[in-house]
Design a protein around this motif. Structure first.
Motif, PDB file in Angstrom:
ATOM      1  N   PRO A  56      31.884  12.080   6.794  1.00 18.86           N
ATOM      2  CA  PRO A  56      31.719  13.408   7.400  1.00 18.86           C
ATOM      3  C   PRO A  56      30.259  13.855   7.310  1.00 18.86           C
ATOM      4  CG  PRO A  56      32.924  13.557   5.330  1.00 18.86           C
ATOM      5  CD  PRO A  56      32.698  12.114   5.595  1.00 18.86           C
ATOM      6  N   GLU A  57      29.886  14.793   8.161  1.00 15.01           N
ATOM      7  CA  GLU A  57      28.551  15.387   8.121  1.00 15.01           C
ATOM      8  C   GLU A  57      28.656  16.752   7.452  1.00 15.01           C
ATOM      9  OE1 GLU A  57      26.912  15.603  12.048  1.00 15.01           O
ATOM     10  OE2 GLU A  57      27.334  13.499  12.457  1.00 15.01           O
ATOM     11  N   GLN A  59      26.539  20.367   7.344  1.00 13.54           N
ATOM     12  CA  GLN A  59      25.451  21.202   7.846  1.00 13.54           C
ATOM     13  C   GLN A  59      25.382  22.457   6.980  1.00 13.54           C
ATOM     14  OE1 GLN A  59      25.931  22.470  11.890  1.00 13.54           O
ATOM     15  NE2 GLN A  59      24.103  23.733  11.851  1.00 13.54           N
ATOM     16  N   THR A  79      29.052  23.901   7.054  1.00 18.84           N
ATOM     17  CA  THR A  79      29.951  23.470   8.122  1.00 18.84           C
ATOM     18  C   THR A  79      30.125  21.959   8.036  1.00 18.84           C
ATOM     19  OG1 THR A  79      29.078  25.237   9.507  1.00 18.84           O
ATOM     20  CG2 THR A  79      30.389  23.543  10.606  1.00 18.84           C
ATOM     21  N   PRO A  80      31.263  21.499   7.499  1.00 16.72           N
ATOM     22  CA  PRO A  80      31.525  20.053   7.501  1.00 16.72           C
ATOM     23  C   PRO A  80      32.045  19.634   8.879  1.00 16.72           C
ATOM     24  CG  PRO A  80      33.233  21.207   6.270  1.00 16.72           C
ATOM     25  CD  PRO A  80      32.278  22.238   6.777  1.00 16.72           C
ATOM     26  N   ARG A  81      31.632  18.458   9.330  1.00 16.84           N
ATOM     27  CA  ARG A  81      32.071  17.961  10.647  1.00 16.84           C
ATOM     28  C   ARG A  81      32.629  16.548  10.501  1.00 16.84           C
ATOM     29  NH1 ARG A  81      29.974  21.597  14.259  1.00 16.84           N
ATOM     30  NH2 ARG A  81      28.063  22.633  13.643  1.00 16.84           N
ATOM     31  N   ASP A  82      33.782  16.344  11.116  1.00 15.76           N
ATOM     32  CA  ASP A  82      34.428  15.026  11.097  1.00 15.76           C
ATOM     33  C   ASP A  82      35.531  15.035  12.144  1.00 15.76           C
ATOM     34  OD1 ASP A  82      34.494  12.427   9.468  1.00 15.76           O
ATOM     35  OD2 ASP A  82      36.607  12.980   9.542  1.00 15.76           O
ATOM     36  N   MET A  83      36.052  13.858  12.475  1.00 16.88           N
ATOM     37  CA  MET A  83      37.150  13.781  13.437  1.00 16.88           C
ATOM     38  C   MET A  83      38.502  14.116  12.797  1.00 16.88           C
ATOM     39  SD  MET A  83      37.259   9.632  13.935  1.00 16.88           S
ATOM     40  CE  MET A  83      38.211   9.741  15.401  1.00 16.88           C
ATOM     41  N   THR A  85      40.471  16.304   9.224  1.00 20.09           N
ATOM     42  CA  THR A  85      40.325  17.455   8.335  1.00 20.09           C
ATOM     43  C   THR A  85      39.450  17.072   7.144  1.00 20.09           C
ATOM     44  OG1 THR A  85      42.518  18.206   8.968  1.00 20.09           O
ATOM     45  CG2 THR A  85      41.596  19.140   6.969  1.00 20.09           C
ATOM     46  N   ASN A 104      37.619  28.590  11.503  1.00 17.18           N
ATOM     47  CA  ASN A 104      36.875  27.527  12.189  1.00 17.18           C
ATOM     48  C   ASN A 104      36.388  26.440  11.240  1.00 17.18           C
ATOM     49  OD1 ASN A 104      37.066  28.828  14.750  1.00 17.18           O
ATOM     50  ND2 ASN A 104      35.449  30.219  14.093  1.00 17.18           N
ATOM     51  N   VAL A 106      34.366  26.933   8.646  1.00 20.09           N
ATOM     52  CA  VAL A 106      33.034  27.238   8.137  1.00 20.09           C
ATOM     53  C   VAL A 106      33.204  27.899   6.772  1.00 20.09           C
ATOM     54  CG1 VAL A 106      30.903  28.550   8.517  1.00 20.09           C
ATOM     55  CG2 VAL A 106      32.092  27.501  10.460  1.00 20.09           C
ATOM     56  N   ASP A 126      36.830  13.344   3.928  1.00 21.02           N
ATOM     57  CA  ASP A 126      37.755  13.430   5.052  1.00 21.02           C
ATOM     58  C   ASP A 126      39.101  12.793   4.696  1.00 21.02           C
ATOM     59  OD1 ASP A 126      37.497  10.655   5.420  1.00 21.02           O
ATOM     60  OD2 ASP A 126      36.178  10.850   7.155  1.00 21.02           O
TER      61      ASP A 126
END
Length: 185
Positions: A56-57, A59, A79-83, A85, A104, A106, A126
């Motif tokens: 995961p990324e 931000q 803000t974690p980002r991944d495909m 949860t 969202n 965040v 993730d």
């Protein structure tokens, strides 16, 4: 999305080529059974899953490494980002910190004022077990300008070189000598 039909032998057992699921993404497997003539659908089963091998990324906004904020507290967002949860863990100065999350995904946290620098460690995991860890260090939060200067000197001069220790000792000696001279007059 590609479609692949399962092959089945005379025993009625179906097999699927799982090599078709090597690429990252979301997949749906549907099993449909029919009567021998193939006219009537007897039952249907669906199963979806994700293939994910990417970390995961994370931000972060509102704070950064080696920064000073002149205030009694400092808010920041993550803000974690991944495909899939993501679970987010946070530590501030070695202690677990609970971050608030909105709908969202965040997360929001607040660093309190301190006489020393904060270190924030964020760990995102993730659903596939992929992990990313980010450290934001030397974050100064202090409403006092004097406190900001002392923190900066402590970190950049005293902690980074032996010469800084010598300079601090020389400065202390000068201050002591001036006070003694003023006391003698």
């Amino acid at each position: 999305s590609a479609s692949e039909r399962a092959r089945h032998g005379d025993d009625g057992v179906a097999s699927v080529n799982f090599g078709a699921f090597q690429k990252e993404g979301t997949y749906l497997i549907q099993v449909v059974s029919q009567t021998e003539g193939g006219l009537d659908q007897v039952s249907r089963l669906s199963y979806s899953f994700v293939v994910d091998s990417t970390n995961p990324e994370i931000q972060v906004s509102g704070i950064q490494t080696d920064a000073a904020y002149r205030s009694e507290s400092r808010d920041f967002t993550v803000t974690p980002r991944d495909m899939t949860t993501v679970t987010l863990e946070a530590q501030v100065d070695g202690k677990t910190m609970q971050l608030l999350s909105d709908e969202n995904g965040v997360y929001t946290g607040t660093l309190p004022q301190s006489t020393s620098a904060h270190t924030v460690v964020l760990k995102a995991t993730d659903m596939a077990g992929n992990v990313t860890e980010t450290t934001i260090s030397d974050v100064y939060v202090n409403a006092s300008t004097f406190g900001q200067v002392i923190n900066w000197i402590r970190h950049h001069v005293l902690a980074t070189s032996a010469a800084g220790g010598i300079l601090a000792a020389a400065a202390a000696l000068i201050v002591w000598a001036r006070r003694r001279k003023n006391a003698d007059n």
